[in-house]
Design a protein around this motif. Structure first.
Motif, PDB file in Angstrom:
ATOM      1  N   ASP A   1      -1.196  -2.976  -4.132  1.00 25.14           N
ATOM      2  CA  ASP A   1      -2.615  -3.187  -3.816  1.00 25.14           C
ATOM      3  C   ASP A   1      -3.401  -1.887  -3.773  1.00 25.14           C
ATOM      4  O   ASP A   1      -4.625  -1.889  -3.946  1.00 25.14           O
ATOM      5  N   TYR A   2      -2.696  -0.783  -3.504  1.00 24.74           N
ATOM      6  CA  TYR A   2      -3.421   0.457  -3.206  1.00 24.74           C
ATOM      7  C   TYR A   2      -2.499   1.647  -3.431  1.00 24.74           C
ATOM      8  O   TYR A   2      -1.295   1.577  -3.143  1.00 24.74           O
TER       9      TYR A   2
ATOM     10  N   ILE B   1      -7.714   4.364 -10.721  1.00 25.90           N
ATOM     11  CA  ILE B   1      -7.214   5.574 -10.046  1.00 25.90           C
ATOM     12  C   ILE B   1      -6.383   6.405 -11.024  1.00 25.90           C
ATOM     13  O   ILE B   1      -6.504   7.637 -11.071  1.00 25.90           O
TER      14      ILE B   1
ATOM     15  N   ASP C   1       0.613   4.733   0.569  1.00 24.19           N
ATOM     16  CA  ASP C   1      -0.264   5.772   1.108  1.00 24.19           C
ATOM     17  C   ASP C   1       0.569   6.949   1.611  1.00 24.19           C
ATOM     18  O   ASP C   1       1.789   6.994   1.418  1.00 24.19           O
ATOM     19  N   ALA C   2      -0.086   7.881   2.293  1.00 22.90           N
ATOM     20  CA  ALA C   2       0.601   9.094   2.739  1.00 22.90           C
ATOM     21  C   ALA C   2       1.712   8.785   3.738  1.00 22.90           C
ATOM     22  O   ALA C   2       2.706   9.514   3.808  1.00 22.90           O
ATOM     23  N   ALA C   3       1.553   7.713   4.493  1.00 24.67           N
ATOM     24  CA  ALA C   3       2.566   7.354   5.485  1.00 24.67           C
ATOM     25  C   ALA C   3       3.820   6.783   4.828  1.00 24.67           C
ATOM     26  O   ALA C   3       4.893   6.782   5.442  1.00 24.67           O
TER      27      ALA C   3
ATOM     28  N   SER D   1      -2.785   6.118  -3.047  1.00 26.81           N
ATOM     29  CA  SER D   1      -3.586   7.315  -2.784  1.00 26.81           C
ATOM     30  C   SER D   1      -2.949   8.492  -3.511  1.00 26.81           C
ATOM     31  O   SER D   1      -1.948   8.340  -4.222  1.00 26.81           O
ATOM     32  N   SER D   2      -3.493   9.683  -3.296  1.00 24.26           N
ATOM     33  CA  SER D   2      -2.960  10.857  -4.005  1.00 24.26           C
ATOM     34  C   SER D   2      -1.513  11.128  -3.605  1.00 24.26           C
ATOM     35  O   SER D   2      -0.747  11.668  -4.402  1.00 24.26           O
ATOM     36  N   ALA D   3      -1.134  10.749  -2.376  1.00 23.32           N
ATOM     37  CA  ALA D   3       0.257  10.939  -1.958  1.00 23.32           C
ATOM     38  C   ALA D   3       1.186  10.087  -2.827  1.00 23.32           C
ATOM     39  O   ALA D   3       2.263  10.537  -3.237  1.00 23.32           O
TER      40      ALA D   3
ATOM     41  N   ARG E   1       0.837  -1.200   0.000  1.00 19.35           N
ATOM     42  CA  ARG E   1       0.000   0.000   0.000  1.00 19.35           C
ATOM     43  C   ARG E   1       0.868   1.244   0.000  1.00 19.35           C
ATOM     44  O   ARG E   1       1.593   1.512   0.965  1.00 19.35           O
TER      45      ARG E   1
ATOM     46  N   LEU F   1       4.294  11.194 -10.073  1.00 17.19           N
ATOM     47  CA  LEU F   1       4.284  12.374 -10.948  1.00 17.19           C
ATOM     48  C   LEU F   1       5.568  13.177 -10.800  1.00 17.19           C
ATOM     49  O   LEU F   1       6.165  13.600 -11.803  1.00 17.19           O
ATOM     50  N   ARG F   2       6.009  13.375  -9.559  1.00 16.74           N
ATOM     51  CA  ARG F   2       7.228  14.151  -9.319  1.00 16.74           C
ATOM     52  C   ARG F   2       8.425  13.472  -9.984  1.00 16.74           C
ATOM     53  O   ARG F   2       9.259  14.130 -10.627  1.00 16.74           O
TER      54      ARG F   2
ATOM     55  N   SER G   1      -7.294  10.191 -12.444  1.00 17.60           N
ATOM     56  CA  SER G   1      -6.316  11.244 -12.192  1.00 17.60           C
ATOM     57  C   SER G   1      -5.725  11.821 -13.474  1.00 17.60           C
ATOM     58  O   SER G   1      -4.927  12.766 -13.411  1.00 17.60           O
TER      59      SER G   1
ATOM     60  N   ILE H   1      -5.966  -0.161  -9.590  1.00 14.16           N
ATOM     61  CA  ILE H   1      -4.970   0.925  -9.662  1.00 14.16           C
ATOM     62  C   ILE H   1      -5.142   1.700 -10.964  1.00 14.16           C
ATOM     63  O   ILE H   1      -5.038   2.934 -10.987  1.00 14.16           O
TER      64      ILE H   1
ATOM     65  N   GLY I   1       1.429  11.501  -6.279  1.00 18.83           N
ATOM     66  CA  GLY I   1       2.350  12.635  -6.289  1.00 18.83           C
ATOM     67  C   GLY I   1       3.797  12.192  -6.432  1.00 18.83           C
ATOM     68  O   GLY I   1       4.590  12.835  -7.127  1.00 18.83           O
TER      69      GLY I   1
END
Lengths: 96, 141
Positions: free
Chosen positions: A45-46, A81, A19-21, A48-50, A17, A56-57, A85, A78, A53
């Motif tokens: 599996d997953y 998403i 995620d932001a963390a 998020s927008s983090a 995953r 993309l960066r 986006s 995926i 990012g």
């Protein structure tokens, strides 16, 4: 649980995953990658927008030298998403 | 399920575990997990990032509804910010014009079947629902 590493073919493999963390760890790893670069998402599996990012960066940095990320083995969740986006218009994406 | 979480990204893994347990206990269709996880994380992260004036925990509530579930996040001692009014993202913009960030609330508005915002007494409550496609289809008959 999130993992990022190179496989034997020199591709970047993301699993678990993103995620932001976990975004800072993924960004730190990808900041050391040079293009062109294939990223295998078969075990991701997953995201998020983090995580988006981070991709993309990295893609923008590599595309400055005309060498971007190619995202392969993308599962349907995926890929949904990515499509929401607009990433399907920015990256080469190969679905499973 | 009603539970409070500290204002830290480290809490995301616990939120995911609690969501998984809720889905199992309430027999919620697993097909909804990705959407719910995404909306929950984006809204939680938004609260953590943009309300730095308080150390109060963020409350998350989940309850089953017909065909799916309803999820609420409540933030305290916070300025009004209605996520349902978040600006559009130009997903057709070329790479040179795209910047990291700004996609979170946009994705929530795409993923949730409904979203509602309440604000009073410096308390923000965001509620979203997700229902299965099968249930939605049944409603159309």
């Amino acid at each position: 649980m999130f993992e990022i590493d190179f496989n034997d073919s020199g591709e970047v493999v993301l699993s678990g995953r993103l995620d932001a963390a976990q975004a800072a760890r993924a960004q730190s790893f990808l900041d050391g990658v040079e293009g062109p670069c294939v990223v295998d998402l078969a075990a991701l599996d997953y995201i998020s927008s983090a995580g988006l990012g981070v991709l993309l960066r990295t893609h923008k940095r590599l595309m400055a030298e005309q060498q971007g990320l190619e995202l392969v083995n993308v599962n349907s969740h995926i890929n949904d998403i990515f499509c929401y986006s607009g990433f399907d218009k920015l990256f080469v994406i190969r679905t499973v | 399920m009603i539970k409070k979480y500290q204002r830290s990204f480290d809490q995301i893994s616990e939120i995911v575990a609690d969501t998984e347990r809720f889905f199992t206990d309430e027999k919620i269709d697993p097909a909804l997990r990705m959407k719910v996880d995404l909306s929950l994380e984006e809204l939680f992260v938004n609260m953590v990032n943009y309300n730095t004036e308080t150390e109060q925990d963020i409350k998350i509530e989940m309850r089953p509804i017909e065909g799916g579930l309803e999820v609420s996040l409540t933030d305290y001692d916070v300025e009004r910010f209605d996520p349902t009014l978040a600006g559009e993202v130009d997903i057709n913009a070329p790479l040179t014009d795209r910047v990291p960030g700004g996609l979170g609330l946009y994705l929530v508005l795409k993923m949730a079947d409904s979203i509602h915002y309440e604000y009073h007494d410096r308390k923000s409550k965001i509620t979203f629902t997700n229902r299965t496609a099968a249930w939605e289809k049944g409603q159309d008959v």
